[in-house]
Design a protein around this motif. Structure first.
Motif, PDB file in Angstrom:
ATOM      1  N   MET A  21       4.674  -6.169 -11.236  1.00  0.00           N
ATOM      2  CA  MET A  21       5.834  -7.005 -11.556  1.00  0.00           C
ATOM      3  C   MET A  21       6.157  -8.010 -10.459  1.00  0.00           C
ATOM      4  SD  MET A  21       8.664  -4.748 -13.531  1.00  0.00           S
ATOM      5  CE  MET A  21       8.559  -3.273 -12.551  1.00  0.00           C
ATOM      6  N   PHE A  22       6.052  -7.591  -9.197  1.00  0.00           N
ATOM      7  CA  PHE A  22       6.635  -8.408  -8.127  1.00  0.00           C
ATOM      8  C   PHE A  22       5.678  -8.889  -7.044  1.00  0.00           C
ATOM      9  CE2 PHE A  22      10.185  -5.467  -9.339  1.00  0.00           C
ATOM     10  CZ  PHE A  22      10.956  -6.433  -9.981  1.00  0.00           C
ATOM     11  N   ALA A  33      12.934   6.996  10.543  1.00  0.00           N
ATOM     12  CA  ALA A  33      13.039   6.771   9.096  1.00  0.00           C
ATOM     13  C   ALA A  33      13.775   5.466   8.812  1.00  0.00           C
ATOM     14  CB  ALA A  33      13.766   7.938   8.453  1.00  0.00           C
ATOM     15  N   LEU A  34      13.266   4.709   7.831  1.00  0.00           N
ATOM     16  CA  LEU A  34      13.942   3.490   7.397  1.00  0.00           C
ATOM     17  C   LEU A  34      14.833   3.867   6.218  1.00  0.00           C
ATOM     18  CD1 LEU A  34      10.726   1.268   7.203  1.00  0.00           C
ATOM     19  CD2 LEU A  34      12.434   1.197   9.024  1.00  0.00           C
ATOM     20  N   GLU A  35      16.138   3.717   6.394  1.00  0.00           N
ATOM     21  CA  GLU A  35      17.071   4.077   5.315  1.00  0.00           C
ATOM     22  C   GLU A  35      17.172   2.900   4.355  1.00  0.00           C
ATOM     23  OE1 GLU A  35      18.294   7.061   5.219  1.00  0.00           O
ATOM     24  OE2 GLU A  35      17.817   7.726   7.267  1.00  0.00           O
ATOM     25  N   THR A  36      16.903   3.153   3.084  1.00  0.00           N
ATOM     26  CA  THR A  36      17.008   2.101   2.068  1.00  0.00           C
ATOM     27  C   THR A  36      17.819   2.661   0.898  1.00  0.00           C
ATOM     28  OG1 THR A  36      15.155   2.727   0.638  1.00  0.00           O
ATOM     29  CG2 THR A  36      14.606   1.488   2.636  1.00  0.00           C
ATOM     30  N   PRO A  37      18.227   1.795  -0.045  1.00  0.00           N
ATOM     31  CA  PRO A  37      18.959   2.304  -1.214  1.00  0.00           C
ATOM     32  C   PRO A  37      18.118   3.285  -2.041  1.00  0.00           C
ATOM     33  CG  PRO A  37      19.123  -0.096  -1.068  1.00  0.00           C
ATOM     34  CD  PRO A  37      18.139   0.340  -0.033  1.00  0.00           C
ATOM     35  N   TYR A  84       4.864   1.854  -0.766  1.00  0.00           N
ATOM     36  CA  TYR A  84       6.201   1.327  -1.008  1.00  0.00           C
ATOM     37  C   TYR A  84       6.361   0.037  -0.220  1.00  0.00           C
ATOM     38  CZ  TYR A  84       7.254   6.004  -2.761  1.00  0.00           C
ATOM     39  OH  TYR A  84       7.247   7.165  -3.468  1.00  0.00           O
ATOM     40  N   PRO A  85       7.164  -0.879  -0.765  1.00  0.00           N
ATOM     41  CA  PRO A  85       7.330  -2.158  -0.064  1.00  0.00           C
ATOM     42  C   PRO A  85       8.124  -2.055   1.242  1.00  0.00           C
ATOM     43  CG  PRO A  85       8.647  -2.124  -2.082  1.00  0.00           C
ATOM     44  CD  PRO A  85       7.808  -0.874  -2.084  1.00  0.00           C
ATOM     45  N   ALA A  86       8.561  -0.843   1.622  1.00  0.00           N
ATOM     46  CA  ALA A  86       9.160  -0.666   2.951  1.00  0.00           C
ATOM     47  C   ALA A  86       8.107  -1.004   4.011  1.00  0.00           C
ATOM     48  CB  ALA A  86       9.641   0.775   3.130  1.00  0.00           C
ATOM     49  N   PHE A  87       6.842  -0.855   3.651  1.00  0.00           N
ATOM     50  CA  PHE A  87       5.701  -1.320   4.459  1.00  0.00           C
ATOM     51  C   PHE A  87       5.488  -2.781   4.020  1.00  0.00           C
ATOM     52  CE2 PHE A  87       0.747  -0.996   4.423  1.00  0.00           C
ATOM     53  CZ  PHE A  87       0.642  -1.718   5.596  1.00  0.00           C
ATOM     54  N   PRO A  88       5.727  -3.749   4.898  1.00  0.00           N
ATOM     55  CA  PRO A  88       5.768  -5.149   4.414  1.00  0.00           C
ATOM     56  C   PRO A  88       4.404  -5.766   4.082  1.00  0.00           C
ATOM     57  CG  PRO A  88       6.372  -5.038   6.758  1.00  0.00           C
ATOM     58  CD  PRO A  88       6.114  -3.631   6.316  1.00  0.00           C
ATOM     59  N   PHE A  89       3.659  -5.106   3.187  1.00  0.00           N
ATOM     60  CA  PHE A  89       2.352  -5.653   2.809  1.00  0.00           C
ATOM     61  C   PHE A  89       2.482  -6.963   2.031  1.00  0.00           C
ATOM     62  CE2 PHE A  89       3.438  -2.474  -0.453  1.00  0.00           C
ATOM     63  CZ  PHE A  89       3.332  -3.217  -1.611  1.00  0.00           C
ATOM     64  N   ASP A  90       3.693  -7.192   1.458  1.00  0.00           N
ATOM     65  CA  ASP A  90       3.915  -8.449   0.738  1.00  0.00           C
ATOM     66  C   ASP A  90       3.847  -9.633   1.711  1.00  0.00           C
ATOM     67  OD1 ASP A  90       4.455 -10.129  -1.376  1.00  0.00           O
ATOM     68  OD2 ASP A  90       6.625  -9.929  -1.202  1.00  0.00           O
ATOM     69  N   LEU A 109      15.281  -3.986  -7.404  1.00  0.00           N
ATOM     70  CA  LEU A 109      14.116  -3.108  -7.256  1.00  0.00           C
ATOM     71  C   LEU A 109      13.413  -3.347  -5.920  1.00  0.00           C
ATOM     72  CD1 LEU A 109      12.731  -3.062 -10.896  1.00  0.00           C
ATOM     73  CD2 LEU A 109      13.809  -1.185  -9.647  1.00  0.00           C
ATOM     74  N   GLY A 110      14.116  -3.997  -4.989  1.00  0.00           N
ATOM     75  CA  GLY A 110      13.582  -4.092  -3.635  1.00  0.00           C
ATOM     76  C   GLY A 110      12.551  -5.188  -3.411  1.00  0.00           C
TER      77      GLY A 110
END
Ligand code: HEC
Ligand code: HEC
Length: 295
Positions: free
Chosen positions: A170-171, A71-75, A116-122, A210-211
């Protein structure tokens, strides 16, 4: 009074609808040419460049290859990188190339699942069509693992996936890497790797509340690495101030010592073991050229 109330209410609804149309409009990017001939061997290399293994394999518990990560722990909560083996139910074996390309390029899976951007598709959106096609062929050739990875553990309101469509509006801009004609081929290859598949900025560029990555602070380091760790700046000025040069960077990034006779650990250790150690010397040189020269 009642009339005014009604007008206000109507206006509110209109503004709400406007916001919904703005925030929830579909996100589509430049078309990809998916008719290119695939090379699964090359795709295995793209998989290493992209660091897929570091996230999608539970390394600490010796989990099966690409069958789901720690698991990737994020805020915002804990995100579990899913099983992306060729299993048709638990993995992505039933996906078409088109579906895979959409996941990587616009962060949307089959059935309008917004990621979710935890997957770095950006970062992956910048990847070349050939890399996407080859990577898909390599993933489809992996050993199928029939067990699903556990669910994410994310609280309200972040557990509402549709909110990610608003986030993307938005981002996020789906786009491809654009070479800089004034720079060398080597620099351009390095810039492509660092910003695209190797997603160095996913950790080394600070994110907003917002990450979303703050592009104005490209590679300036962050305090919010996975597990809340400190991630140092790797922009040219910071690297030079810390006495890095091409030789020392290549050495440290392939598991050797830093100029302070230390080694790089934590999540960077995983990036080194699961990705950078597997890069060709040519690509490492391209990467360091770009890192030291900057934009
Ligand atoms: C930083 C960690 C990280 C890296 C690196 C990473 N992923 Fe992921 N990936 C995730 C997470 C987290 C999700 C789940 C996203 C969600 O549920 O919204 C995910 C989801 C996916 C999905 C969607 C799977 C499904 O069942 O819907 C695919 C496909 C995928 N990743 C492929 C890849 C590939 C290919 C690479 C390498 C090029 C890669 N990922 C690298 C963290 C990562
Ligand atoms: C998963 C998060 C993550 C990713 C992705 C990542 N890094 Fe790192 N990086 C770190 C962390 C954390 C450290 C600090 C490690 C330490 O001090 O032991 C670090 C340290 C470094 C350092 C040492 C800087 C210094 O002055 O100490 C360099 C250079 C570096 N990373 C380059 C890169 C490059 C190039 C990429 C892309 C190929 C990359 N990193 C991708 C997390 C990451």
């Amino acid at each position: 009074m009642r009339r005014i109330f009604k007008i206000v209410l109507a206006l509110g609804v209109l503004i709400g609808l406007g916001a919904a149309v703005y925030f929830f409009k579909p996100v589509n990017g430049p078309e990809r040419d998916l008719s290119l001939e695939a090379d699964a061997t090359r795709g295995n290399y793209v998989m290493r460049i992209g660091g897929c293994v570091a996230c999608h394999t539970d390394l600490k518990n010796e989990g099966a290859f690409l069958a789901g990560g720690a698991a990737l722990e994020t805020p915002f909560g804990a995100f579990v990188p899913p099983n992306i083996t060729s299993d048709k139910d638990a993995g992505i074996g039933a996906w078409t190339l088109e579906e895979f390309s959409r996941a990587m390029s616009v962060g949307e899976g089959p059935g309008s699942t917004h990621y979710y951007p935890a997957f770095p598709f950006d970062n992956y959106t910048l990847m070349s069509d050939q890399d996407i096609v080859d990577l898909y062929a390599a993933l489809m050739a992996t050993d199928a693992v029939a067990e699903k990875a556990p669910e994410h553990n994310v609280g309200f309101p972040f557990n509402i996936r549709l909110a990610m469509l608003g986030w993307k509006n938005m981002f996020f801009t789906p786009r491809r890497f654009e070479p800089n004609p004034e720079k060398s081929e080597q620099w351009n290859r390095g810039a492509y790797l660092a910003k695209g598949p190797a997603h160095c900025g996913a950790c080394h560029t600070p994110r907003n509340l917002l990450g979303a990555a703050d592009a104005s602070q490209h590679f300036k380091g962050s305090r919010g690495g996975t597990g809340g760790s400190f991630v140092p700046a790797i922009d040219p000025a910071s690297l030079k101030a810390a006495d890095w040069d091409e030789a020392s960077l290549k050495d440290a990034l392939t598991g050797g010592f830093t100029p302070d006779f230390d080694t790089l650990g934590g999540s960077m250790g995983e990036v080194i073991n699961e990705s950078l150690m597997h890069w060709t010397d040519e690509d490492l040189t391209a990467l360091t050229t770009y890192l030291l020269e900057g934009e």
